[in-house]
Write a protein that holds these residues in place. Structure first.
Motif, PDB file in Angstrom:
ATOM      1  N   ALA A  64       0.839  -1.203   0.000  1.00  0.00           N
ATOM      2  CA  ALA A  64       0.000   0.000   0.000  1.00  0.00           C
ATOM      3  C   ALA A  64       0.874   1.253   0.000  1.00  0.00           C
ATOM      4  O   ALA A  64       0.559   2.234  -0.690  1.00  0.00           O
ATOM      5  CB  ALA A  64      -0.933  -0.006   1.211  1.00  0.00           C
ATOM      6  N   LYS A  65       1.966   1.233   0.749  1.00  0.00           N
ATOM      7  CA  LYS A  65       2.893   2.374   0.751  1.00  0.00           C
ATOM      8  C   LYS A  65       3.635   2.482  -0.572  1.00  0.00           C
ATOM      9  O   LYS A  65       3.919   3.583  -1.050  1.00  0.00           O
ATOM     10  CB  LYS A  65       3.880   2.228   1.906  1.00  0.00           C
ATOM     11  N   LEU A  66       3.944   1.321  -1.170  1.00  0.00           N
ATOM     12  CA  LEU A  66       4.601   1.339  -2.484  1.00  0.00           C
ATOM     13  C   LEU A  66       3.702   1.987  -3.521  1.00  0.00           C
ATOM     14  O   LEU A  66       4.176   2.752  -4.372  1.00  0.00           O
ATOM     15  CB  LEU A  66       4.957  -0.087  -2.900  1.00  0.00           C
ATOM     16  N   ALA A  67       2.400   1.719  -3.476  1.00  0.00           N
ATOM     17  CA  ALA A  67       1.464   2.324  -4.434  1.00  0.00           C
ATOM     18  C   ALA A  67       1.457   3.838  -4.293  1.00  0.00           C
ATOM     19  O   ALA A  67       1.410   4.568  -5.291  1.00  0.00           O
ATOM     20  CB  ALA A  67       0.062   1.749  -4.225  1.00  0.00           C
ATOM     21  N   VAL A  68       1.510   4.336  -3.060  1.00  0.00           N
ATOM     22  CA  VAL A  68       1.541   5.789  -2.839  1.00  0.00           C
ATOM     23  C   VAL A  68       2.823   6.385  -3.396  1.00  0.00           C
ATOM     24  O   VAL A  68       2.812   7.433  -4.061  1.00  0.00           O
ATOM     25  CB  VAL A  68       1.390   6.102  -1.339  1.00  0.00           C
ATOM     26  N   ALA A  69       3.959   5.724  -3.133  1.00  0.00           N
ATOM     27  CA  ALA A  69       5.246   6.234  -3.622  1.00  0.00           C
ATOM     28  C   ALA A  69       5.294   6.230  -5.149  1.00  0.00           C
ATOM     29  O   ALA A  69       5.751   7.204  -5.774  1.00  0.00           O
ATOM     30  CB  ALA A  69       6.381   5.390  -3.053  1.00  0.00           C
ATOM     31  N   MET A  70       4.813   5.164  -5.765  1.00  0.00           N
ATOM     32  CA  MET A  70       4.813   5.099  -7.225  1.00  0.00           C
ATOM     33  C   MET A  70       3.834   6.114  -7.813  1.00  0.00           C
ATOM     34  O   MET A  70       4.094   6.684  -8.876  1.00  0.00           O
ATOM     35  CB  MET A  70       4.455   3.687  -7.680  1.00  0.00           C
ATOM     36  N   GLY A  71       2.709   6.346  -7.130  1.00  0.00           N
ATOM     37  CA  GLY A  71       1.768   7.357  -7.596  1.00  0.00           C
ATOM     38  C   GLY A  71       2.372   8.753  -7.562  1.00  0.00           C
ATOM     39  O   GLY A  71       2.171   9.548  -8.498  1.00  0.00           O
ATOM     40  N   MET A 132      -3.143  -0.474  -8.860  1.00  0.00           N
ATOM     41  CA  MET A 132      -2.439   0.811  -8.922  1.00  0.00           C
ATOM     42  C   MET A 132      -0.955   0.613  -9.176  1.00  0.00           C
ATOM     43  O   MET A 132      -0.333   1.372  -9.941  1.00  0.00           O
ATOM     44  CB  MET A 132      -2.669   1.585  -7.619  1.00  0.00           C
ATOM     45  N   ILE A 133      -0.367  -0.407  -8.566  1.00  0.00           N
ATOM     46  CA  ILE A 133       1.047  -0.689  -8.812  1.00  0.00           C
ATOM     47  C   ILE A 133       1.277  -1.026 -10.281  1.00  0.00           C
ATOM     48  O   ILE A 133       2.239  -0.550 -10.906  1.00  0.00           O
ATOM     49  CB  ILE A 133       1.529  -1.838  -7.898  1.00  0.00           C
ATOM     50  N   GLY A 134       0.394  -1.831 -10.866  1.00  0.00           N
ATOM     51  CA  GLY A 134       0.540  -2.169 -12.274  1.00  0.00           C
ATOM     52  C   GLY A 134       0.397  -0.960 -13.184  1.00  0.00           C
ATOM     53  O   GLY A 134       1.161  -0.790 -14.141  1.00  0.00           O
ATOM     54  N   LEU A 135      -0.580  -0.111 -12.884  1.00  0.00           N
ATOM     55  CA  LEU A 135      -0.786   1.095 -13.680  1.00  0.00           C
ATOM     56  C   LEU A 135       0.423   2.022 -13.608  1.00  0.00           C
ATOM     57  O   LEU A 135       0.929   2.499 -14.639  1.00  0.00           O
ATOM     58  CB  LEU A 135      -2.038   1.822 -13.197  1.00  0.00           C
ATOM     59  N   GLN A 247      -1.928   1.604 -20.633  1.00  0.00           N
ATOM     60  CA  GLN A 247      -2.287   1.696 -19.216  1.00  0.00           C
ATOM     61  C   GLN A 247      -3.410   0.732 -18.867  1.00  0.00           C
ATOM     62  O   GLN A 247      -3.378   0.063 -17.823  1.00  0.00           O
ATOM     63  CB  GLN A 247      -2.686   3.128 -18.885  1.00  0.00           C
ATOM     64  N   ILE A 248      -4.410   0.634 -19.735  1.00  0.00           N
ATOM     65  CA  ILE A 248      -5.522  -0.290 -19.480  1.00  0.00           C
ATOM     66  C   ILE A 248      -5.032  -1.726 -19.513  1.00  0.00           C
ATOM     67  O   ILE A 248      -5.441  -2.566 -18.688  1.00  0.00           O
ATOM     68  CB  ILE A 248      -6.644  -0.069 -20.514  1.00  0.00           C
ATOM     69  N   ALA A 249      -4.132  -2.037 -20.454  1.00  0.00           N
ATOM     70  CA  ALA A 249      -3.613  -3.400 -20.549  1.00  0.00           C
ATOM     71  C   ALA A 249      -2.860  -3.782 -19.276  1.00  0.00           C
ATOM     72  O   ALA A 249      -3.044  -4.883 -18.737  1.00  0.00           O
ATOM     73  CB  ALA A 249      -2.693  -3.523 -21.771  1.00  0.00           C
ATOM     74  N   PHE A 250      -2.014  -2.897 -18.785  1.00  0.00           N
ATOM     75  CA  PHE A 250      -1.273  -3.184 -17.551  1.00  0.00           C
ATOM     76  C   PHE A 250      -2.210  -3.241 -16.350  1.00  0.00           C
ATOM     77  O   PHE A 250      -1.995  -4.036 -15.428  1.00  0.00           O
ATOM     78  CB  PHE A 250      -0.188  -2.134 -17.329  1.00  0.00           C
TER      79      PHE A 250
END
Length: 346
Positions: A64-71, A132-135, A247-250
């Motif tokens: 969950a923190k990784l998703a925030v950092a990548m976002g 979110m990580i994939g996107l 983006q949709i594919a990922f």
């Protein structure tokens, strides 16, 4: 080997093959749309499974923190790209997707830490986090390289796999985890006994494949993905945003990977690096399907699962060797039958 043992092996092979079918379809989708051989597909499996197991046990998953950092990194990338023409509406949309949404998911995850939430809530949060990580992975690692060669994209894919695998060790540790079963019911048919989890695997796999078929056949975005897969240049000429298609594919691939992991983790113990081997078996099915045929990929995945089950019974020490050997004659036949063509230039 008697008939009962053979039925047990076929049942086990079909259960595993259903998972490999989902992963193979995701790999075919991503390659057809973006030309990326998605090696990190196995990490999506691991992240989905271990995030679900962590949430179910009341722990705080680091994903969950990784998703925030990548976002945050994706938002900075969007600002840099649009630095010469800042459109308020586009910036607001990027801020909502890259910053607000991951923070909301992180807040929900933090609120559940220390508790034992219902399985449905844990599954939903796990899928949202990995999606979110994939996107963001596509936007950070592959979107800037979209017009390069397949070899460059493959090198980037290997780098992403190694990075995500190392982060998986950091987030979940070296110890394996198992999650609670989705369903506790059971069904007996003759000598065979179908657990609720195996029934969930069959039902979700069939439902997801049907949903993908409807998505590609009826929705506007699905048709845009099909057009991008057929001809990227032609798709751009008629106004289709190929970056959005990627983006949709990922996004779909990460959801499929996470869902596969959630289906697997109640059946067997998963470690931070287990997903790579599972993803490779889905890759074998995708290769047999030529990285273009969805039905052939699904059939090949079931075959891979059955071969793996029988190999475990007859030669368990060489199970993986036998499974991966399936790819050799397929590659040989395709190399002899395929004409020599130059790579498509964008």
């Amino acid at each position: 080997m008697n008939t009962t043992i053979m039925l047990f092996l076929i049942q086990d092979g079909i259960t595993n093959g259903a998972i490999y079918a989902l992963l193979g379809l995701a790999l075919v989708l991503v390659f057809a749309v973006t030309r990326v051989i998605l090696i990190p597909q196995g990490e999506f499996v691991t992240y989905g499974a271990l995030t679900y197991a962590s949430l179910s046990s009341g722990q705080m998953p680091g994903t969950a923190k990784l998703a925030v950092a990548m976002g945050a990194a994706a938002f900075a990338f969007d600002l840099f790209v649009a630095r010469r023409a800042l459109h308020p509406r586009r910036i607001a949309r990027a801020f909502a997707v890259d910053i607000v949404l991951p923070c909301i998911v992180l807040a929900l995850t933090l609120s559940l830490a220390g508790r034992h939430p219902p399985a449905s809530l844990s599954i939903t949060l796990s899928l949202a986090i990995v999606a979110m990580i994939g996107l963001f992975l596509y936007r950070l690692a592959f979107q800037p390289l979209a017009h390069t060669s397949v070899l460059v994209l493959l090198i980037a894919s290997v780098g992403c796999h190694l990075t995500l695998q190392g982060l998986g060790l950091l987030f979940f540790g070296a110890e394996g985890q198992r999650g609670p079963a989705i369903a506790d019911t059971a069904l007996t048919m003759g000598p065979l006994r179908f657990t609720g989890q195996s029934l969930a695997v069959y039902a979700i796999t069939v439902a997801f494949i049907a949903a993908l078929w409807l998505f590609f056949g009826l929705s506007l975005y699905g048709k845009a993905l099909r057009a991008t897969a057929v001809n990227r240049l032609g798709a751009r000429l008629v106004g289709i945003r190929t970056t959005l298609s990627g983006q949709i594919a990922f996004l779909l691939a990460s959801v499929i990977g996470a869902l596969s992991g959630i289906l697997i983790v109640p059946i067997t113990t998963l470690y931070y690096d287990t997903g790579f081997l599972i993803g490779l078996k889905g890759f074998i099915a995708a290769i047999i399907g030529g990285l273009v045929s969805y039905p052939l990929t699904a059939i090949a995945a079931l075959m891979v699962g059955v071969v793996e089950a029988f190999s475990s019974f007859y030669a368990s020490n060489f199970k993986e060797v036998i499974v991966f050997t399936l790819i050799v004659p397929v590659l040989l036949l395709r190399s002899l039958a395929a004409p020599s063509v130059e790579e498509e230039k964008d």
